[in-house]
Write a protein that holds these residues in place. Structure first.
Motif, short mmCIF file in Angstrom:
data_model
loop_
_atom_site.label_atom_id
_atom_site.label_comp_id
_atom_site.label_asym_id
_atom_site.label_seq_id
_atom_site.Cartn_x
_atom_site.Cartn_y
_atom_site.Cartn_z
N THR A 576 46.68 36.50 27.57
CA THR A 576 46.53 37.86 28.09
C THR A 576 47.01 37.92 29.55
N ALA A 578 45.10 38.36 31.88
CA ALA A 578 44.08 37.59 32.60
C ALA A 578 44.51 36.13 32.73
N GLY A 579 45.17 35.61 31.69
CA GLY A 579 45.63 34.22 31.74
C GLY A 579 46.76 34.03 32.75
N TYR A 581 47.10 35.68 35.52
CA TYR A 581 46.48 35.64 36.84
C TYR A 581 45.65 34.38 37.03
N ASP A 582 45.03 33.91 35.97
CA ASP A 582 44.26 32.65 36.07
C ASP A 582 45.16 31.51 36.52
N PHE A 585 46.29 32.13 40.24
CA PHE A 585 45.27 31.83 41.26
C PHE A 585 44.81 30.38 41.18
N GLY A 586 44.82 29.84 39.96
CA GLY A 586 44.41 28.44 39.79
C GLY A 586 45.30 27.47 40.55
N MET A 608 47.54 44.57 40.03
CA MET A 608 46.68 43.83 39.06
C MET A 608 45.57 44.73 38.53
N THR B 576 39.77 29.90 36.87
CA THR B 576 39.10 31.04 37.51
C THR B 576 38.34 31.84 36.46
N ALA B 578 39.17 34.66 35.64
CA ALA B 578 40.24 35.28 34.85
C ALA B 578 40.56 34.42 33.63
N GLY B 579 40.54 33.09 33.81
CA GLY B 579 40.83 32.18 32.70
C GLY B 579 39.75 32.23 31.63
N TYR B 581 37.98 34.83 30.85
CA TYR B 581 38.21 36.05 30.06
C TYR B 581 39.49 35.96 29.24
N LEU B 613 37.80 38.14 40.04
CA LEU B 613 38.36 37.30 38.98
C LEU B 613 39.14 36.10 39.51
N ARG B 614 39.43 36.11 40.81
CA ARG B 614 40.15 34.97 41.40
C ARG B 614 39.24 33.79 41.71
#
Lengths: 694, 694
Positions: A576, A578-579, A581-582, A585-586, A608, B576, B578-579, B581, B613-614
């Protein structure tokens, strides 16, 4: 044709699986589809998805609007984007969206084609060969008949027809195409999003890439209105849903013998990987000169890495003992079937052993095959092709190399040789990069072959590699298509008299290359002859129950959206926003040092909050695809567009040799993500409206 | 002690790496820390992190507030949560947060300890053994001296002292502990979040688990005020930051010989995995009866799977040819060093060969070792222990099995045998599960050993497994601790006269088990004797440059937040919210069928918008940890809490045999995620304030 009984067939098909197969449009596995998915596509459904699909040459695309909008991958138009980019307008980095049709940018040099008609001409061609003819006369009769059929069909339809050999000669078809040449760029995201994760994430699922681009097909200066285009699905996919992929899988080697697979595993692929490592190292050396140099080689390096990772996946597949056992068993089963049939035994009984011997010869030629050639110089490659063309045309037809025998073949060669962009690297127009590649290529050849090898002696002539490369690259005029055209038209005389340093080198090298080529042809002749005999035996035993190997022609494959086991867990069927962005940011976001492949364009951070983070971005499905399927439409039972194929997982690279439904997955962009990005990120509701017809 | 020259040492240490090592607190690798990280922890820093850490018995925890708040993993208190749960109040499923201290729930049966003092008594014990004493007399003198030291130290300090052997006897220490028994639950998330991804994602990074719980230590009915507690970091971590993990790694086998590793690879671990598969199958059979049964075995199955995945990782490590080569080379280097020293040659020259022979004997005993025992019955296990205790106590000390010789050892055994919860499975109190496990265990033993094996004859007595199990489980009273206590106090007479069916069975079985045990002891004696000789030789050659194997005692390890290559790409250093979710929605959210391990509690969906979410949720760092490190605090250079260790990646399971800094990663919960969840999801700002001191 004589067939085994149903039971014997079943026993003899140990590698045939439900989802296995890139099927031709005349032979869809309707029975399996009905039994496993209770799905029975009618002729309308089948024609509709075929006529909505385009071959882009190495990629696939599909019509997605009544006004000729075509959807394909970003990486399928990336070369064009790169060529149109300058220091001031970087279409690759910044992406592009045409706010109006006036703003759409023409992409020169592209040819798109739709497969409009398919004719099985096997019997007609067979009839043209009268009994008792010798091999040569039979071949000539076949070729003549094919030329006649092509002329008839083209005259009647206005289409362009290609001969298509399937089942390694078991069937011969004529495929008729409508051709488009006026292609214009409509939309492309930033490469950071289209190829998020760069080379690292390539072939690795879970994936988060918005790998799409949109172009429009024009005819007579106006948007083309295709008779068929795919409707954008409003339902969306979920786990377990049946999907179809329509596209042009390029090449598989599943029908090779076990000995050939072992050769690829132990020699062929390892040699490829060593060469790719070397190419990458040279490109990186160039890229280190400064940021502009780095930009110039960025997509070249991605291409090299892409090839390496795919080959590493194939190699891992060939090292899977269980799979290799299955392949060996399948070969034994076919051998056993052949042994029971005296006629097949006579034609094919010794073919496996002959092929194994040929792989031994291949092994002996491997070093020269890698080092005797253009020494990484695109321009020398062109020069060699020009010299050979001139030499071959002087010979009587039967003494020429295969590709110089037919008028059609010669025409294709000449067109390619006089075109603007040449060579995989496209670096002909970049003398600095060309010089570096040529220098390193010469050094490598000298080291690999030794200073006394005729090739090394001829190409270096006692000089230093850097000096040879510099003088040739600086002195050549072959980058000018007009110069090449003049040499083609001038024939052997023009080539012999040319003082162009690349041509001078090529003249010296041609006899050496030709000698090697003839040895390779001898090996190839054995592999082809006995490969064809085995293929015919397979066709005799199994018929069309097994699909033919991929050959770049249009195919359809099917399977469900599915998880698979990897890395100790199960992979999620969808990723998604969300992934995305994960992973961004990760890695530390845009402030990340050292690892920058997960950076995002600023507008993706600013907006976002506008995105529905639950929207599926990519999905994995159990469909059997390979290179050439890039950009293929993914359609649902209704024939609607639900996704855009762009990648496979690492495990899927073993698909070159066999399909493993447990772990082989294709990876596609979800249609919902494309629509949402157009509206919420790219301010292009007009395109969304065109796609959805709203 | 004689040491090799610096150069020889370097050459002989092929497996020693910078980040390798679970170091004791008396021997931190200060030189490496200074050289690689420019970090020089002082005595205050070292004492502070040690005194803030607790051993929970199999797990680690740390004081994180001045009021005795302890942070550990959810999976470290899960057993307690399970025991306190009922059908109406499911602490595991729904989680728990105490709004006030009054609401904190007492967790019975727990013992937490802090290591307050460490005394190196090696020399004092050595001096107590006068020259010329025989082996037995020497051992007795050592034991006597240790008892005396323990008594002295305990009298002077009020602490409880344990003897700690390091370097397989190279050093002897006394560790002094302060003990806590009043432990109360403060906060625990829902298991769906604490163990998000369930068994599938366990050991698999990228990970998204909020695997924490908080308890409070009470003393005299009031919150305990520890002299040291870890301050909650306000800075947060980033890629490359140095981290330290303080905890109690349970067991590593890195100093085993190459032959022992091969035994583990080819026989030991495969046998473990087969047994675990069988256990899981039986628990699943039970769980299928209905939802309540499924709930009862849920955590038991997670435990079994956890063990299997860890062992599969270890096994993969032992199958890594490159690593095995490194280990073999290290062994050769040590052998070479031994060969150069006549004294070491005399003591150790033949030890490797003797150990290899012993592994052959081990192999011969494997089947009986797996099948002769309690046949999966916890209660029969208790009965066997009671019978053996009674028998052994009748014997003169020197004829007893090792663990029955010292008064201290006997005391520990008796305490454990009379406690409320017994056995890994804790199923003694669940007769239905106990009956099923026992039945299947009996069937398996009969099948494995054959019907004529004395064990099978004795335990079945000609009856059917199900009947034997049913009668014994229904008839036994051993689940009552008072009954067990009476049998312990009544000694051999009470045990001989007991009519309890489990005791009756155990009396028949004890001679058979004892016979096997003696054979195993013979093998173990060789392994221990020669393992100790090799360890002493290693200590003579390398000294404390190599840390001792993990033994469950307090250790500190260090390394940076780091990526690693896996699955064809690089793994992100942080995950994060976000991940979390992404993986939830990627599986289809709470509507997902078939795969339900990625569901989320409703409040996590309702409050998604409240979270940043970050925020980092988990991170991977290159620290050398193993089972027992669960719940360990992760601290930064300032000695502040930045994370909570809860897992390792799959590759890290090879760490039982060797540490591979390229891919071995520990996985921790980021402290920032815990704080944010307490405030935004669990409405517990009072706890956040206690942690941050605000």
């Amino acid at each position: 044709m004589r067939r085994l009984s149903a039971l014997a067939l079943l026993l003899a098909l140990p590698i045939l699986r439900a989802e296995d197969g890139m099927w031709t449009f005349d032979n869809l596995p309707l029975k399996q589809l009905k039994e496993k998915y209770a799905f029975e596509p009618g002729k309308d459904w089948i024609d509709h998805v075929r006529l909505s699909t385009l071959t882009l040459g190495g990629c696939t695309g599909s019509f997605v609007s009544a006004d000729g909008l075509v959807l394909t991958n970003h990486h399928c138009t990336r070369g064009s984007l790169q060529r149109l980019s300058t220091k001031d307008r970087d279409l690759v980095k910044d992406g592009f969206v045409a706010a109006t049709r006036d703003q759409e940018i023409k992409l020169p040099g592209l040819t798109y084609r739709t497969l409009m008609a398919m004719e099985n001409v096997t019997e007609r061609v067979a009839k043209a060969v009268k009994p008792g003819l010798g091999e040569k006369a039979a071949a000539a009769a076949r070729a003549k008949e094919l030329d006649a059929i092509k002329a008839e069909l083209e005259k009647a339809s206005g289409l362009t027809y290609d001969v298509v050999n399937l089942y390694q000669g078991g069937e011969t078809w004529m495929y008729g195409f409508k051709t488009f040449k006026d292609i214009r760029l409509v939309a492309a995201p930033e490469i950071a999003v289209a190829a998020f994760g760069g080379d690292y994430d390539n072939f690795t699922y879970p994936r988060h890439d918005l790998d799409f681009s949109m172009v429009r097909v024009y005819e007579n200066g106006k948007p083309y209105h295709p008779a068929h285009h795919l409707t954008w699905s409003t339902e969306g996919l979920k786990m377990g849903d049946l999907t179809f992929v329509v596209g042009h899988p390029g090449r598989t080697s599943r029908l090779q013998t076990f000995a050939q697979m072992k050769y690829d595993r132990d020699f062929g692929i390892p040699a490829y990987l060593r060469n790719a490592d070397r190419t990458r190292a040279i490109l990186e050396e160039y890229g280190k000169r400064d940021a502009e140099h780095a930009r110039q080689v960025q997509t070249l390096i991605l291409g090299v890495n892409n090839g390496s990772k795919a080959n590493e996946g194939s190699l891992a597949g060939l090292k899977d003992a269980e799979a290799m056992k299955r392949i060996e068993d399948a070969e034994k089963a076919l051998k056993a079937a052949v042994a029971k049939d005296p006629k097949l035994t006579a034609s094919t009984g010794k073919s496996w052993a002959r092929i194994e011997q040929a792989t031994q010869l291949q092994k002996g030629l491997l070093k020269e095959a890698r080092s005797v050639g253009s020494a990484r110089s695109t321009t020398l490659g062109q020069a060699l092709a020009l010299v050979r063309l001139a030499e071959q045309q002087e010979l009587p037809v039967e003494k020429r190399l295969t590709e110089y025998r037919s008028e059609g073949g010669l025409k294709v060669l000449k067109t390619r040789l006089s075109g603007p962009a040449m060579g995989m690297m496209g670096q002909g127009a970049n003398p600095e990069l060309e010089t570096l590649l040529f220098t390193r290529g010469l050094e490598d050849a000298a080291r690999e072959l030794g200073p006394q090898h005729p090739f090394v002696v001829a190409i270096l002539g006692g000089k230093k590699p850097a000096d040879v490369a510099k003088a040739a690259v600086e002195g050549t005029k072959l980058n000018d298509p007009a110069v090449r055209k003049a040499l083609i038209e001038g024939g052997k005389k023009a080539v012999t008299e040319s003082g162009d340093p690349m041509i001078v080198l090529a003249r010296k090298l041609e006899p050496i290359l030709l000698g090697l080529r003839k040895k390779q042809d001898d090996v190839r002749a054995i592999l082809e002859e006995h490969g064809a005999r085995i293929a015919k035996a397979r066709f005799a035993v199994y018929g069309k129950a097994l699909p033919p190997d991929a050959t770049g022609t249009l195919r359809i494959t099917y399977g469900a959206v599915a998880t698979y086991p990897a890395n100790g867990t199960l992979q999620q069927p969808f990723t998604t926003w969300a992934g995305l962005y994960d992973r961004h940011f990760g890695w530390g976001g845009n402030e990340a040092k050292d690892y920058t492949d997960w950076r995002l364009p600023q507008r993706w951070l600013d907006r976002m909050g506008k995105l529905d983070l639950r929207t599926p971005l990519n999905f994995s499905h159990a469909v059997d695809t390979t290179g050439g399927n890039s950009g293929s439409p993914v359609v649902n039972r209704k024939g609607e567009l639900v996704g855009l194929l762009f990648d496979g997982n690492i495990e899927g690279n073993a698909g070159r040799y066999y399909y493993d439904e447990k772990v082989n997955r294709s990876v596609s962009v979800d249609a919902r993500a494309i629509l949402e990005a157009l509206v919420k990120i790219y301010d292009a509701p007009h395109l969304a409206a065109e796609l959805t017809g709203k």
